[in-house]
Design a protein around this motif. Structure first.
Motif, short mmCIF file in Angstrom:
data_model
loop_
_atom_site.label_atom_id
_atom_site.label_comp_id
_atom_site.label_asym_id
_atom_site.label_seq_id
_atom_site.Cartn_x
_atom_site.Cartn_y
_atom_site.Cartn_z
N LEU A 116 0.83 -1.21 0.00
CA LEU A 116 0.00 0.00 0.00
C LEU A 116 0.86 1.26 0.00
O LEU A 116 0.55 2.24 -0.68
N ARG A 117 1.96 1.23 0.76
CA ARG A 117 2.86 2.39 0.77
C ARG A 117 3.45 2.62 -0.61
O ARG A 117 3.47 3.75 -1.11
N ARG A 118 3.95 1.56 -1.21
CA ARG A 118 4.59 1.72 -2.52
C ARG A 118 3.58 2.18 -3.57
O ARG A 118 3.90 2.98 -4.44
N ALA A 119 2.35 1.66 -3.49
CA ALA A 119 1.32 2.07 -4.45
C ALA A 119 1.00 3.55 -4.33
O ALA A 119 0.60 4.19 -5.31
N SER A 120 1.17 4.10 -3.13
CA SER A 120 0.90 5.53 -2.91
C SER A 120 2.14 6.38 -3.14
O SER A 120 2.07 7.60 -3.04
N GLY A 121 3.27 5.74 -3.43
CA GLY A 121 4.50 6.49 -3.69
C GLY A 121 5.33 6.77 -2.47
O GLY A 121 6.22 7.63 -2.51
N PHE A 122 5.07 6.06 -1.36
CA PHE A 122 5.81 6.28 -0.13
C PHE A 122 6.62 5.03 0.22
O PHE A 122 6.18 3.92 -0.03
N THR A 123 7.79 5.26 0.81
CA THR A 123 8.65 4.13 1.18
C THR A 123 8.72 3.92 2.68
O THR A 123 9.11 2.85 3.13
N GLN A 124 8.34 4.93 3.45
CA GLN A 124 8.40 4.85 4.90
C GLN A 124 7.02 4.57 5.49
O GLN A 124 6.00 4.70 4.81
N ALA A 125 7.01 4.24 6.77
CA ALA A 125 5.74 3.97 7.46
C ALA A 125 5.12 5.25 8.02
O ALA A 125 4.26 5.19 8.90
N THR A 126 5.57 6.39 7.51
CA THR A 126 4.99 7.67 7.91
C THR A 126 4.73 8.51 6.65
O THR A 126 5.39 8.33 5.62
N ILE A 127 3.76 9.41 6.75
CA ILE A 127 3.49 10.39 5.70
C ILE A 127 3.45 11.76 6.38
O ILE A 127 2.75 11.92 7.39
N SER A 128 4.16 12.72 5.84
CA SER A 128 4.16 14.04 6.45
C SER A 128 3.80 15.11 5.43
O SER A 128 4.06 14.98 4.23
N ALA A 129 3.17 16.17 5.93
CA ALA A 129 2.81 17.33 5.11
C ALA A 129 2.84 18.54 6.04
O ALA A 129 1.99 18.67 6.91
N GLY A 130 3.83 19.41 5.88
CA GLY A 130 3.95 20.56 6.77
C GLY A 130 4.07 20.11 8.21
O GLY A 130 4.88 19.25 8.54
N PRO A 131 3.20 20.64 9.10
CA PRO A 131 3.27 20.26 10.51
C PRO A 131 2.58 18.95 10.85
O PRO A 131 2.56 18.53 12.00
N LEU A 132 2.02 18.29 9.83
CA LEU A 132 1.21 17.09 10.06
C LEU A 132 2.02 15.83 9.75
O LEU A 132 2.69 15.75 8.71
N LEU A 133 1.94 14.84 10.63
CA LEU A 133 2.62 13.56 10.45
C LEU A 133 1.65 12.43 10.73
O LEU A 133 1.00 12.42 11.77
N LEU A 134 1.57 11.47 9.81
CA LEU A 134 0.77 10.26 10.02
C LEU A 134 1.71 9.09 10.26
O LEU A 134 2.64 8.87 9.48
N ASP A 135 1.46 8.36 11.32
CA ASP A 135 2.15 7.10 11.59
C ASP A 135 1.23 5.99 11.10
O ASP A 135 0.21 5.70 11.73
N LEU A 136 1.58 5.38 9.96
CA LEU A 136 0.69 4.41 9.33
C LEU A 136 0.58 3.11 10.11
O LEU A 136 -0.43 2.42 10.01
N ASN A 137 1.61 2.78 10.87
CA ASN A 137 1.56 1.56 11.66
C ASN A 137 0.69 1.72 12.89
O ASN A 137 -0.12 0.85 13.23
N ARG A 138 0.83 2.84 13.56
CA ARG A 138 0.07 3.09 14.78
C ARG A 138 -1.30 3.70 14.50
O ARG A 138 -2.10 3.87 15.42
N LYS A 139 -1.54 4.08 13.25
CA LYS A 139 -2.80 4.75 12.88
C LYS A 139 -2.99 5.99 13.76
O LYS A 139 -4.04 6.20 14.37
N GLN A 140 -1.97 6.82 13.79
CA GLN A 140 -1.95 7.99 14.67
C GLN A 140 -1.54 9.21 13.88
O GLN A 140 -0.68 9.14 12.99
N ALA A 141 -2.16 10.35 14.18
CA ALA A 141 -1.81 11.62 13.55
C ALA A 141 -1.20 12.56 14.57
O ALA A 141 -1.70 12.68 15.70
N LEU A 142 -0.11 13.23 14.18
CA LEU A 142 0.55 14.22 15.02
C LEU A 142 0.55 15.55 14.30
O LEU A 142 0.85 15.61 13.10
N LEU A 143 0.23 16.60 15.02
CA LEU A 143 0.27 17.95 14.46
C LEU A 143 1.16 18.79 15.35
O LEU A 143 0.89 18.91 16.56
N ASN A 144 2.24 19.32 14.76
CA ASN A 144 3.24 20.03 15.55
C ASN A 144 3.73 19.16 16.71
O ASN A 144 3.88 19.63 17.84
#
Length: 225
Positions: A116-144
């Motif tokens: 699923l990560r590779r299909a979306s173009g990501f290689t890590q278990a996290t996705i970040s955008a500006g101050p936002l970070l998603l932990d795909l394994n923990r299903k958790q979102a962090l902001l700042n």
């Protein structure tokens, strides 16, 4: 993510449906290739898990059919055959990875997440955008760097929009990420959930990554990495 599981063994199919659902996926679980082909034309799937030893049309022929219909989602094959020739044949038919039965669910889950990560173009278990970070394994979102309190549905919507960054995602596509059953689907729920999600994101430094594209759907306008 919305997954298609094709497994004729009823007990294993039930376990996959249950365990993958517990991981936050919406699962279409069917017993044969014919039903799988029907579901693939009616719904948008993000990944398929296909047993090679299906009754009637084989798993290999099903994979070939899906690829001939330009279905590009990743496919993971389940096989009881451990020899390398069968694995090569499955990959040559269009599959992306395989797991040999019997298997540990943790291995299956890890391989699914990697696909699923590779299909979306990501290689890590996290996705970040500006101050936002998603932990795909923990299903958790962090902001700042602070935990963002999201419901399970809010998280699913946010993850899907970020995986499809800078693409317009239709409401119907988001609804499929939340409900396995047509009868439960209500487009108004998406508007409510996106509204709540926006308020939680925009309450921090005026961060406004989700746009409404009138008549089409929603757009995550920040570049993700």
């Amino acid at each position: 993510m919305k997954l298609l599981v094709v497994e004729d063994e009823a007990l294993l199919r039930h376990h996959l449906y249950t365990r993958l659902g517990e991981q936050g996926h919406v699962v279409d679980a069917v017993a044969d290739a014919e039903e799988a082909l029907y579901r693939s034309t009616e719904y948008n799937h993000d990944l398929a898990v296909i047993d090679l030893g299906l009754p009637g049309m084989s798993g290999l022929d099903l994979i070939r059919q899906l690829r001939s219909q330009d279905k590009t989602f990743p496919i993971l094959i389940l096989t009881a055959r451990g020899n390398w020739q069968d694995k090569v044949e499955g990959l040559a038919a269009g599959a992306d990875d395989y797991v040999v039965k019997p298997f540990q669910f943790e291995e299956l889950e890890a391989r699914l997440n990697a696909l699923l990560r590779r299909a979306s173009g990501f290689t890590q278990a996290t996705i970040s955008a500006g101050p936002l970070l998603l932990d795909l394994n923990r299903k958790q979102a962090l902001l700042n760097d602070e935990n963002l309190a999201l419901t399970a549905f809010e998280y699913r919507i946010l993850e899907y929009l970020m995986r499809h960054q800078q693409q317009v995602v239709a409401k119907e596509r988001l609804i499929e990420q939340l409900y396995p059953d047509d009868a439960e689907r209500d487009p108004n729920v998406i508007e409510v959930l996106v509204g709540r999600l926006r308020r939680k994101l925009e309450g921090h430094q005026d961060f406004k990554p989700i746009e409404t594209v009138r008549g089409q759907g929603y757009l995550f306008n920040e570049r993700c990495r």
